[in-house]
Write an enzyme that holds these catalytic residues in place. Structure first.
Site, short mmCIF file in Angstrom:
data_model
loop_
_atom_site.label_atom_id
_atom_site.label_comp_id
_atom_site.label_asym_id
_atom_site.label_seq_id
_atom_site.Cartn_x
_atom_site.Cartn_y
_atom_site.Cartn_z
N LYS A 1 -5.76 -21.19 7.55
CA LYS A 1 -4.77 -20.21 8.01
C LYS A 1 -4.00 -20.79 9.19
O LYS A 1 -4.59 -21.18 10.21
CB LYS A 1 -5.46 -18.91 8.44
N ASP B 1 0.22 -17.36 8.21
CA ASP B 1 0.07 -16.00 8.73
C ASP B 1 1.06 -15.75 9.87
O ASP B 1 0.69 -15.75 11.04
CB ASP B 1 -1.38 -15.84 9.23
N LYS C 1 3.10 -13.06 9.93
CA LYS C 1 3.24 -11.60 10.06
C LYS C 1 4.69 -11.17 10.28
O LYS C 1 5.04 -10.57 11.29
CB LYS C 1 2.37 -11.10 11.23
N ASP D 1 10.75 -7.47 10.20
CA ASP D 1 12.14 -7.52 10.66
C ASP D 1 12.97 -6.66 9.72
O ASP D 1 12.42 -6.02 8.82
CB ASP D 1 12.61 -9.00 10.66
N THR E 1 -7.19 -5.83 13.46
CA THR E 1 -8.64 -5.61 13.65
C THR E 1 -9.03 -5.53 15.12
O THR E 1 -10.17 -5.19 15.44
CB THR E 1 -9.44 -6.74 12.96
N ARG F 1 -12.69 -18.31 15.72
CA ARG F 1 -13.52 -18.87 16.80
C ARG F 1 -14.95 -19.23 16.43
O ARG F 1 -15.45 -20.26 16.92
CB ARG F 1 -13.45 -17.94 18.02
O1 C5P Z 1 -11.37 -15.98 16.10
P1 C5P Z 1 -11.35 -14.84 15.10
O2 C5P Z 1 -12.35 -15.02 13.97
O3 C5P Z 1 -11.44 -13.50 15.76
O4 C5P Z 1 -9.91 -14.98 14.43
C1 C5P Z 1 -9.43 -14.06 13.49
C2 C5P Z 1 -8.10 -14.53 12.96
O5 C5P Z 1 -7.62 -13.53 12.09
C3 C5P Z 1 -7.04 -14.73 14.03
O6 C5P Z 1 -6.21 -15.83 13.61
C4 C5P Z 1 -6.26 -13.44 14.03
O7 C5P Z 1 -4.90 -13.59 14.37
C5 C5P Z 1 -6.36 -13.04 12.54
N1 C5P Z 1 -6.18 -11.62 12.27
C6 C5P Z 1 -7.02 -10.65 12.77
N2 C5P Z 1 -6.80 -9.32 12.47
C7 C5P Z 1 -5.78 -8.99 11.68
C8 C5P Z 1 -4.92 -9.96 11.17
C9 C5P Z 1 -5.16 -11.28 11.48
O8 C5P Z 1 -7.98 -10.97 13.47
N3 C5P Z 1 -5.61 -7.72 11.33
#
Ligand code: C5P
Length: 242
Positions: free
Chosen positions: A32, A59, A61, A64, A124, A222
């Site tokens: 991603k 991603d 997002k 617009d 999330t 992470r």
């Molecule tokens: O580090 P972590 O596992 O929290 O990363 C989650 C990834 O998913 C990040 O790149 C974040 O931008 C993405 N994301 C998210 N919630 C969403 C859409 C995308 O955490 N609703």
């Protein structure tokens, strides 16, 4: 149902991203690329990643006016991305125009494989109170809805729209959406191993729970990018999904 593992390359240099990718060679993952990496790596780096055969989820997002969002989605597709995201809050007309633009680009031979367009529902990182406050503040345009209702409302929009293939939602909403829409592609971030650090995610689940509730793909950042041994971390996540 098979559940894909998406590794979020949330880095600010191509060196860091390339280092992680080289450590994960041969593992069945989707990469991603979000705004952070895209803004420093640029489109050529993404093009070379997809050209190497990697599966890429771009991603960015998009949200617009319909014409601008549609043109951006077409450009993202030209880079070879398999998945792209748009904010469902952009509304039906934006989604309509995106679908038309993709068809037009395909007919003109500008793109070979259309992307899977995924709609972002409720991020999330939101907690219930903050979401309700945010919606009522932003909007005054609709009634205030709890997260689950909002996500289901977005799911209705996605399911009825031929140009959108699925949506992004938190693990806690997957079962409700899945119950109503068995075939929708659900991309699910907010995934942590049992006992892992939640970071800023508020609504999390383990990989096996997410798979069981019906996630089509899980997104993990992470817990992999900051792991002492990222390959081992990915293998642990894949194991839970198998
Ligand atoms: O580090 P972590 O596992 O929290 O990363 C989650 C990834 O998913 C990040 O790149 C974040 O931008 C993405 N994301 C998210 N919630 C969403 C859409 C995308 O955490 N609703």
């Amino acid at each position: 149902m098979n559940t894909d593992l998406v590794v979020a390359l949330d880095f600010s240099s191509t060196e860091e991203a390339d280092r992680l990718i080289s450590r994960l060679v041969g593992l069945p993952v989707v990469y991603k690329v979000g705004l952070q990496l895209f803004l420093c790596a640029g489109p050529d780096w993404v093009r070379s990643l997809t050209a190497s055969g990697a599966r890429v989820f771009l991603d960015l997002k998009f949200h617009d006016i319909p014409n601008t969002a549609a043109r951006a989605v077409v450009e993202a597709t030209k880079l070879g991305a398999e998945f792209v995201t748009v904010h469902l809050a952009g509304g039906r007309r934006m989604l309509d125009e995106i679908a038309v633009a993709i068809e037009r680009a395909k007919a003109a031979g500008e793109i070979r494989t259309p992307p899977r367009v995924l709609g972002v529902s409720v991020l999330t990182s939101f907690q219930e109170e903050e979401w309700v406050a945010s919606v009522s503040h932003m909007a005054k345009i609709s009634e205030v809805r709890p997260i689950r209702d909002s996500v289901l409302h977005f799911a209705d929009l996605v399911a009825r729209h031929p140009g959108v293939d699925g949506m992004v939602c938190s693990p806690l909403e997957v079962s409700a959406v899945r119950l109503k829409y068995p075939d929708l592609f659900l991309m699910v971030p907010g995934i942590r191993l049992a006992g892992g650090n939640w970071n800023d995610q508020q609504r999390v689940m383990t990989p096996s729970e997410a798979k069981k509730t019906g996630a089509s793909a899980i997104v993990v950042g992470r817990p992999i990018t900051e792991a002492a041994d990222p390959r081992r971390a990915v293998e642990t996540f894949l194991q839970e999904l198998s």
